[in-house]
Design a protein around this motif. Structure first.
Motif, short mmCIF file in Angstrom:
data_model
loop_
_atom_site.label_atom_id
_atom_site.label_comp_id
_atom_site.label_asym_id
_atom_site.label_seq_id
_atom_site.Cartn_x
_atom_site.Cartn_y
_atom_site.Cartn_z
N PHE A 111 0.88 -1.26 -0.10
CA PHE A 111 0.09 0.16 -0.13
C PHE A 111 0.75 1.29 -0.09
O PHE A 111 0.54 2.09 -0.76
N ARG A 112 1.84 1.22 0.67
CA ARG A 112 2.85 2.47 0.79
C ARG A 112 3.67 2.50 -0.38
O ARG A 112 3.97 3.73 -0.83
N ASN A 113 3.87 1.50 -1.28
CA ASN A 113 4.45 1.62 -2.51
C ASN A 113 3.77 2.22 -3.44
O ASN A 113 4.00 3.05 -4.28
N ASN A 114 2.49 1.73 -3.44
CA ASN A 114 1.26 2.34 -4.34
C ASN A 114 1.24 4.03 -4.25
O ASN A 114 1.17 4.73 -5.09
N ARG A 115 1.07 4.50 -2.85
CA ARG A 115 1.13 5.75 -2.59
C ARG A 115 2.23 6.48 -2.78
O ARG A 115 2.04 7.56 -3.62
N ARG A 116 3.44 5.70 -2.82
CA ARG A 116 4.71 6.27 -3.64
C ARG A 116 4.73 6.66 -4.83
O ARG A 116 5.18 7.95 -5.24
N MET A 117 4.25 5.79 -5.44
CA MET A 117 4.52 5.60 -7.15
C MET A 117 2.88 6.78 -7.36
O MET A 117 3.37 7.31 -8.39
N ASP A 118 1.99 6.80 -6.78
CA ASP A 118 1.09 7.85 -7.23
C ASP A 118 1.52 9.24 -6.76
O ASP A 118 1.37 10.26 -7.82
N ASN A 119 2.19 9.34 -5.77
CA ASN A 119 2.92 10.82 -5.47
C ASN A 119 3.99 11.01 -6.52
O ASN A 119 4.05 12.14 -7.07
N ASP A 120 4.70 9.97 -7.12
CA ASP A 120 5.95 10.42 -8.26
C ASP A 120 5.16 10.51 -9.36
O ASP A 120 6.08 11.12 -10.27
N GLU A 121 3.91 9.90 -9.90
CA GLU A 121 3.63 10.03 -11.10
C GLU A 121 3.51 11.42 -11.81
O GLU A 121 4.13 11.52 -12.95
N PRO A 122 2.97 12.31 -11.26
CA PRO A 122 2.83 13.62 -11.98
C PRO A 122 4.11 14.48 -12.21
O PRO A 122 4.58 15.03 -13.40
N PHE A 123 5.12 14.22 -11.19
CA PHE A 123 6.50 14.66 -11.03
C PHE A 123 7.25 14.12 -12.47
O PHE A 123 7.81 14.69 -13.18
N GLY A 124 6.92 12.55 -12.60
CA GLY A 124 7.43 11.84 -13.75
C GLY A 124 7.02 12.31 -15.04
O GLY A 124 7.68 12.51 -16.21
N GLU A 125 5.91 12.82 -15.11
CA GLU A 125 5.10 13.14 -16.31
C GLU A 125 5.65 14.39 -16.93
O GLU A 125 5.91 14.92 -17.62
#
Length: 285
Positions: free
Chosen positions: A258-272
């Motif tokens: 679950f924490r990994n999902n949250r981290r990747m969700d938070n990183d997604e806009p920055f990556g885009e």
């Protein structure tokens, strides 16, 4: 991230399967004739934990499939309290059934039980006269003692044959007088005084050959109920301990996913944003 969701969904499916033996244990306790069927309040903690675990695992499974953060938070929050409740129930079950056991009688295979060897909340609950009247009535209605009769070649078994039987705690404590009282065997539930009563056991005077009385008012019958209850609860507790260990492992893995999902969700806009910035612009002609 897709792998994390698949992992959480799989773990919740396994959690759903694990809730089945917990719920089954509570139902098994509630259907045990001669003992916990007469103590209906005892199986409810297991049934409640089993149903709660089954429900919340479905919520976690749905949250993982649809990437619903609210459901996943609810799943982890409630699962924590379910694990805590299961730990509390295991500790409680061992604490209230800690003392007391059967004693071998000379020249007998079956054991006999003594109320004074038990202590604590469960003993006080069972020995309370207002509550014991309900328990003894339930045991009487279950016909546990009436089912003890055996025949060998169409002939009722002899005393020597009866003494070699392995009786359960209810049969030993409620359906016959204590051995030290000196009663003489006639059949499984009919005993005659043999040269007067012996010993100082108060149960000796409580025994009656009336089939609706027998030793239902005896302390040995109450001890038999406690011994039977202890045996049943210990069996269920072994299953609960195994389930608890597995649940803790699943919870830790699920929380990490679950924490990994949250981290990747938070990183997604920055990556885009970085990809957009790095994309070369067209040259205007």
């Amino acid at each position: 991230m897709r792998t994390s969701n698949h992992l959480i969904g799989f773990l919740n499916f396994l959690t759903f399967l694990l809730s089945i033996p917990i719920l089954g244990g509570g139902i098994w306790l509630s259907t045990r004739a001669n003992n916990t069927d007469c103590l209906k309040f005892l199986q409810w903690p297991l049934i409640v934990i089993g149903v709660s675990l089954m429900t919340i695992s479905l919520a976690g499974f749905a949250g993982a499939c649809y990437r619903n953060t609210v459901l996943m938070r609810l799943y982890l929050f409630v699962m924590f309290f379910i694990i805590a409740a299961l730990i509390g129930f295991i500790i409680f079950a061992y604490a209230v059934t800690d003392k007391g056991s059967g004693h071998q009688v000379p020249n007998r295979v079956y054991s006999e039980y003594y109320l004074q060897e038990y202590s604590g909340w469960l003993k006080d609950r069972v020995a309370d006269e207002s509550y014991w009247s309900k328990i003894s009535s339930c045991i009487r209605d279950s016909k546990a003692c009436g089912k003890m009769g055996r025949t060998v070649g169409g002939v009722p078994e002899t005393a020597d044959m009866f003494y070699l039987r392995k009786l359960n705690p209810i049969e030993s404590g409620c359906c016959k007088p204590p051995t030290e009282c000196g009663y003489v065997y006639v059949n499984e539930t009919f005993w005659n005084p043999g040269g007067g009563l012996v010993g100082s056991n108060l149960d000796c005077s409580k025994w009656s050959n009336e089939q609706d009385q027998l030793c239902y008012s005896c302390d040995s019958c109450k001890a038999g109920v406690l011994a039977s209850l202890k045996k049943s609860w210990r069996k269920v507790s072994v299953i609960n301990i195994v389930v608890l260990i597995i649940l803790v492992i699943f919870y830790v893995v699920g929380y990490a996913a679950f924490r990994n999902n949250r981290r990747m969700d938070n990183d997604e806009p920055f990556g885009e944003a970085r990809m957009t910035k790095a994309r070369p612009s067209r040259i205007q002609l």
